[in-house]
Motif scaffolding. Structure first.
Motif, PDB file in Angstrom:
ATOM      1  N   GLN A  14      49.751  12.203   2.050  1.00  0.00           N
ATOM      2  CA  GLN A  14      50.302  11.263   3.022  1.00  0.00           C
ATOM      3  C   GLN A  14      51.309  11.990   3.928  1.00  0.00           C
ATOM      4  OE1 GLN A  14      48.975   8.189   2.917  1.00  0.00           O
ATOM      5  NE2 GLN A  14      47.800   8.906   1.129  1.00  0.00           N
ATOM      6  N   PRO A  15      51.715  11.357   5.035  1.00  0.00           N
ATOM      7  CA  PRO A  15      52.751  11.972   5.887  1.00  0.00           C
ATOM      8  C   PRO A  15      54.018  12.254   5.070  1.00  0.00           C
ATOM      9  CG  PRO A  15      51.716  10.138   7.024  1.00  0.00           C
ATOM     10  CD  PRO A  15      51.184  10.111   5.622  1.00  0.00           C
ATOM     11  N   LEU A  16      54.598  13.427   5.275  1.00  0.00           N
ATOM     12  CA  LEU A  16      55.748  13.830   4.481  1.00  0.00           C
ATOM     13  C   LEU A  16      57.045  13.293   5.090  1.00  0.00           C
ATOM     14  CD1 LEU A  16      54.796  17.577   3.863  1.00  0.00           C
ATOM     15  CD2 LEU A  16      54.340  15.617   2.389  1.00  0.00           C
ATOM     16  N   PRO A  17      57.979  12.846   4.246  1.00  0.00           N
ATOM     17  CA  PRO A  17      59.275  12.393   4.773  1.00  0.00           C
ATOM     18  C   PRO A  17      60.142  13.593   5.131  1.00  0.00           C
ATOM     19  CG  PRO A  17      59.316  12.333   2.387  1.00  0.00           C
ATOM     20  CD  PRO A  17      57.924  12.778   2.777  1.00  0.00           C
ATOM     21  N   SER A  18      61.209  13.352   5.860  1.00  0.00           N
ATOM     22  CA  SER A  18      62.090  14.460   6.250  1.00  0.00           C
ATOM     23  C   SER A  18      62.984  14.901   5.098  1.00  0.00           C
ATOM     24  CB  SER A  18      62.956  14.055   7.446  1.00  0.00           C
ATOM     25  OG  SER A  18      63.792  12.952   7.110  1.00  0.00           O
ATOM     26  N   TRP A  99      70.792  12.856   8.039  1.00  0.00           N
ATOM     27  CA  TRP A  99      69.522  13.573   8.168  1.00  0.00           C
ATOM     28  C   TRP A  99      68.342  12.596   8.305  1.00  0.00           C
ATOM     29  CZ3 TRP A  99      68.140  18.646   8.712  1.00  0.00           C
ATOM     30  CH2 TRP A  99      66.808  18.976   8.450  1.00  0.00           C
ATOM     31  N   CYS A 100      68.339  11.572   7.496  1.00  0.00           N
ATOM     32  CA  CYS A 100      67.248  10.584   7.537  1.00  0.00           C
ATOM     33  C   CYS A 100      67.272   9.764   8.824  1.00  0.00           C
ATOM     34  CB  CYS A 100      67.333   9.651   6.330  1.00  0.00           C
ATOM     35  SG  CYS A 100      66.930  10.430   4.746  1.00  0.00           S
ATOM     36  N   ASP A 101      68.448   9.654   9.449  1.00  0.00           N
ATOM     37  CA  ASP A 101      68.566   8.846  10.671  1.00  0.00           C
ATOM     38  C   ASP A 101      68.140   9.590  11.925  1.00  0.00           C
ATOM     39  OD1 ASP A 101      69.454   6.675   9.268  1.00  0.00           O
ATOM     40  OD2 ASP A 101      71.589   7.026   9.659  1.00  0.00           O
ATOM     41  N   ILE A 102      67.912  10.895  11.838  1.00  0.00           N
ATOM     42  CA  ILE A 102      67.474  11.665  13.011  1.00  0.00           C
ATOM     43  C   ILE A 102      66.041  11.251  13.357  1.00  0.00           C
ATOM     44  CG2 ILE A 102      67.038  13.957  13.951  1.00  0.00           C
ATOM     45  CD1 ILE A 102      69.084  15.063  11.964  1.00  0.00           C
ATOM     46  N   THR A 103      65.861  10.627  14.486  1.00  0.00           N
ATOM     47  CA  THR A 103      64.561  10.049  14.830  1.00  0.00           C
ATOM     48  C   THR A 103      63.503  11.095  15.173  1.00  0.00           C
ATOM     49  OG1 THR A 103      65.343   9.779  17.099  1.00  0.00           O
ATOM     50  CG2 THR A 103      65.557   7.875  15.615  1.00  0.00           C
ATOM     51  N   ASP A 104      63.902  12.190  15.790  1.00  0.00           N
ATOM     52  CA  ASP A 104      62.932  13.206  16.198  1.00  0.00           C
ATOM     53  C   ASP A 104      62.966  14.422  15.276  1.00  0.00           C
ATOM     54  OD1 ASP A 104      65.428  13.989  16.939  1.00  0.00           O
ATOM     55  OD2 ASP A 104      64.855  14.791  18.897  1.00  0.00           O
ATOM     56  N   ASN A 105      63.323  14.221  14.025  1.00  0.00           N
ATOM     57  CA  ASN A 105      63.452  15.325  13.074  1.00  0.00           C
ATOM     58  C   ASN A 105      62.071  15.798  12.633  1.00  0.00           C
ATOM     59  OD1 ASN A 105      64.269  17.159  11.197  1.00  0.00           O
ATOM     60  ND2 ASN A 105      65.508  15.733   9.990  1.00  0.00           N
ATOM     61  N   GLU A 106      61.722  17.016  13.018  1.00  0.00           N
ATOM     62  CA  GLU A 106      60.402  17.534  12.648  1.00  0.00           C
ATOM     63  C   GLU A 106      60.478  18.501  11.465  1.00  0.00           C
ATOM     64  OE1 GLU A 106      60.530  20.973  16.150  1.00  0.00           O
ATOM     65  OE2 GLU A 106      58.921  19.499  16.071  1.00  0.00           O
ATOM     66  N   HIS A 107      61.666  18.673  10.886  1.00  0.00           N
ATOM     67  CA  HIS A 107      61.849  19.555   9.736  1.00  0.00           C
ATOM     68  C   HIS A 107      61.834  18.750   8.437  1.00  0.00           C
ATOM     69  CE1 HIS A 107      62.920  22.359  12.843  1.00  0.00           C
ATOM     70  NE2 HIS A 107      63.988  21.651  13.187  1.00  0.00           N
ATOM     71  N   LEU A 109      63.508  18.654   4.543  1.00  0.00           N
ATOM     72  CA  LEU A 109      64.567  19.136   3.654  1.00  0.00           C
ATOM     73  C   LEU A 109      64.207  18.766   2.214  1.00  0.00           C
ATOM     74  CD1 LEU A 109      67.416  20.290   3.108  1.00  0.00           C
ATOM     75  CD2 LEU A 109      68.319  17.975   3.559  1.00  0.00           C
ATOM     76  N   VAL A 110      64.152  19.774   1.343  1.00  0.00           N
ATOM     77  CA  VAL A 110      63.897  19.556  -0.086  1.00  0.00           C
ATOM     78  C   VAL A 110      65.152  19.963  -0.845  1.00  0.00           C
ATOM     79  CG1 VAL A 110      62.496  20.168  -2.089  1.00  0.00           C
ATOM     80  CG2 VAL A 110      61.426  19.980   0.166  1.00  0.00           C
ATOM     81  N   VAL A 111      65.727  19.014  -1.562  1.00  0.00           N
ATOM     82  CA  VAL A 111      66.922  19.277  -2.372  1.00  0.00           C
ATOM     83  C   VAL A 111      66.518  19.148  -3.831  1.00  0.00           C
ATOM     84  CG1 VAL A 111      69.329  18.670  -2.804  1.00  0.00           C
ATOM     85  CG2 VAL A 111      68.336  18.279  -0.537  1.00  0.00           C
ATOM     86  N   TRP A 112      66.785  20.190  -4.608  1.00  0.00           N
ATOM     87  CA  TRP A 112      66.323  20.166  -5.997  1.00  0.00           C
ATOM     88  C   TRP A 112      67.375  20.740  -6.941  1.00  0.00           C
ATOM     89  CZ3 TRP A 112      65.365  24.916  -8.588  1.00  0.00           C
ATOM     90  CH2 TRP A 112      65.380  26.052  -7.774  1.00  0.00           C
ATOM     91  N   GLY A 113      67.274  20.329  -8.212  1.00  0.00           N
ATOM     92  CA  GLY A 113      68.249  20.811  -9.181  1.00  0.00           C
ATOM     93  C   GLY A 113      68.097  20.126 -10.523  1.00  0.00           C
ATOM     94  N   HIS A 132      63.717   5.930   2.911  1.00  0.00           N
ATOM     95  CA  HIS A 132      63.405   6.915   3.950  1.00  0.00           C
ATOM     96  C   HIS A 132      63.147   8.309   3.368  1.00  0.00           C
ATOM     97  CE1 HIS A 132      64.811   3.856   6.755  1.00  0.00           C
ATOM     98  NE2 HIS A 132      65.910   3.761   6.019  1.00  0.00           N
ATOM     99  N   SER A 133      63.063   8.396   2.060  1.00  0.00           N
ATOM    100  CA  SER A 133      62.880   9.698   1.412  1.00  0.00           C
ATOM    101  C   SER A 133      62.026   9.532   0.162  1.00  0.00           C
ATOM    102  CB  SER A 133      64.248  10.280   1.024  1.00  0.00           C
ATOM    103  OG  SER A 133      64.884   9.434   0.076  1.00  0.00           O
ATOM    104  N   TRP A 134      61.690  10.650  -0.439  1.00  0.00           N
ATOM    105  CA  TRP A 134      61.032  10.637  -1.756  1.00  0.00           C
ATOM    106  C   TRP A 134      62.013  11.151  -2.798  1.00  0.00           C
ATOM    107  CZ3 TRP A 134      55.774  13.525  -0.619  1.00  0.00           C
ATOM    108  CH2 TRP A 134      54.964  12.713   0.202  1.00  0.00           C
ATOM    109  N   TYR A 135      62.046  10.462  -3.916  1.00  0.00           N
ATOM    110  CA  TYR A 135      62.802  10.948  -5.063  1.00  0.00           C
ATOM    111  C   TYR A 135      61.804  11.236  -6.181  1.00  0.00           C
ATOM    112  CZ  TYR A 135      65.591  10.818  -9.353  1.00  0.00           C
ATOM    113  OH  TYR A 135      66.137  11.107 -10.575  1.00  0.00           O
TER     114      TYR A 135
END
Length: 347
Positions: A14-18, A99-107, A109-113, A132-135
């Motif tokens: 599916q389309p990936l979230p930012s 970060w999630c509110d940036i409307t034209d964000n084409e990057h 971000l993966v945060v892991w730990g 607006h993200s995946w957990y």
């Protein structure tokens, strides 16, 4: 949106979230998901990958700076941030929302730990980004769920493994998914298009020390004293970490105690504990000579060993392990000796 480990492959189509949050205490699954995300991003044109660590003079503003910076390599970036403690703090939580509110964000971000506590998922910052993200939480696989994990691995490698052989693999690799996955891959190379039973596992398993520990358990239950001595000497010669042996001893004495309490529900309890039919007779043999009081003494001896080994250390831990193993033989004199030892240690 919460995505579980077995859903990741399907979700990546599916389309990936930012923003993707990947936290947990099981390193093999976490690394697997990271590799899957990286592959999906590369396929979708994220040619540049940047990495940060929150423990290395980190500032969340650096992420925004990188996202806004022009790149000679690619317009879309995969930015990874390792956060070992899984606590973004006030600044990190606010940054995630920004970060999630940036409307034209084409990057991406993966945060892991490490493992994220349940309380973290109820905080304001988490609720702000939840839709607006995946957990992706990754957990240790519990013993009762390990057979299902192995069956999935067997399917992927087109392996036909008997239930008895699968049970042995579960015992050998509980808590070590990386080793388990590697072993399944080896089995696929060694036994293509064959039925894999216990004998094939014995011949093929790479961690011979751990398999010998499994054999020690069987000989203890069966009261094979001479073989028990030989196995302990072999393991000591291989310098196997003693806690691996005491882990096995603790598991077996716990099983025996639960089966002793089950009474006429022996078979039902075996099913609950996932003890296969070909091992039931071993537990029956042990319970013919060991009563609940004896099993409690073995548990006390194991607890005492663990305390001393982890605190003051032991000059000859295998001597103590041999003594604990001898308790499984249910000789009254050995138990009297053990009572004297425990009494002296508590004075």
């Amino acid at each position: 949106m919460r995505v579980y480990f077995n859903q990741v492959n399907r979700q990546l189509a599916q389309p990936l979230p930012s923003l993707i949050l990947l936290f947990g205490d099981e390193p093999y699954q976490q690394q697997t998901v990271l590799d899957q995300i990286r592959a999906a991003c590369k396929q979708q044109g994220f040619e540049e990958r940047l990495r940060f660590n929150t423990e290395e003079d980190f500032n969340w503003q650096n992420i925004l700076n990188e996202a806004q910076a022009m790149s000679l390599f690619a317009s879309k970036k995969l930015i990874e941030v390792e956060m070992p403690n899984a606590k973004p703090g006030k600044e990190g939580g606010a940054f995630f929302k920004e970060w999630c509110d940036i409307t034209d964000n084409e990057h991406i971000l993966v945060v892991w730990g490490g493992k994220m506590e349940a309380a973290q998922t109820k905080t304001k910052w988490f609720k702000n980004i939840e839709n607006h993200s995946w957990y992706i939480p990754v957990y240790e696989i519990e013993r009762q769920k390990l057979p299902d994990w192995f069956r999935q691995q067997f399917q992927q490698h087109q392996l036909n493994v008997t239930p008895a052989a699968q049970a042995i693999l579960c015992d050998l690799f509980e808590g070590n998914l990386a080793g388990a996955a590697q072993e399944v891959s080896r089995l696929a190379l060694i036994y293509p298009n064959q039925t894999i039973d216990v004998e094939e596992i014995k011949k093929a398993v790479s961690d011979h020390s751990r398999f010998t520990v499994f054999q020690l358990a069987e000989d203890l239950l069966a009261n094979n004293r001479k073989k028990v001595v030989q196995i302990i000497q072999r393991l000591e010669g291989e310098e196997l970490e003693p806690v691996i042996i005491t882990w096995m001893l603790q598991r077996e004495v716990d099983y025996l105690a639960q089966l002793a309490l089950a009474g006429n529900q022996f078979d039902a309890q075996c099913k609950k504990l996932r003890i296969w039919d070909n091992r039931k007779h071993l537990y029956k043999m042990a319970l013919q000579r060991l009563n609940l009081n004896m099993l409690e003494e073995i548990q006390q001896a194991l607890a005492q060993f663990e305390v001393e080994y982890k605190t003051s250390g032991l000059t000859n831990p295998y001597f103590r392990i041999a003594h604990i193993c001898a308790l499984f033989f249910a000789q009254p004199d050995i138990f009297k000796f053990n009572q004297l030892m425990l009494a002296n240690e508590t004075e």
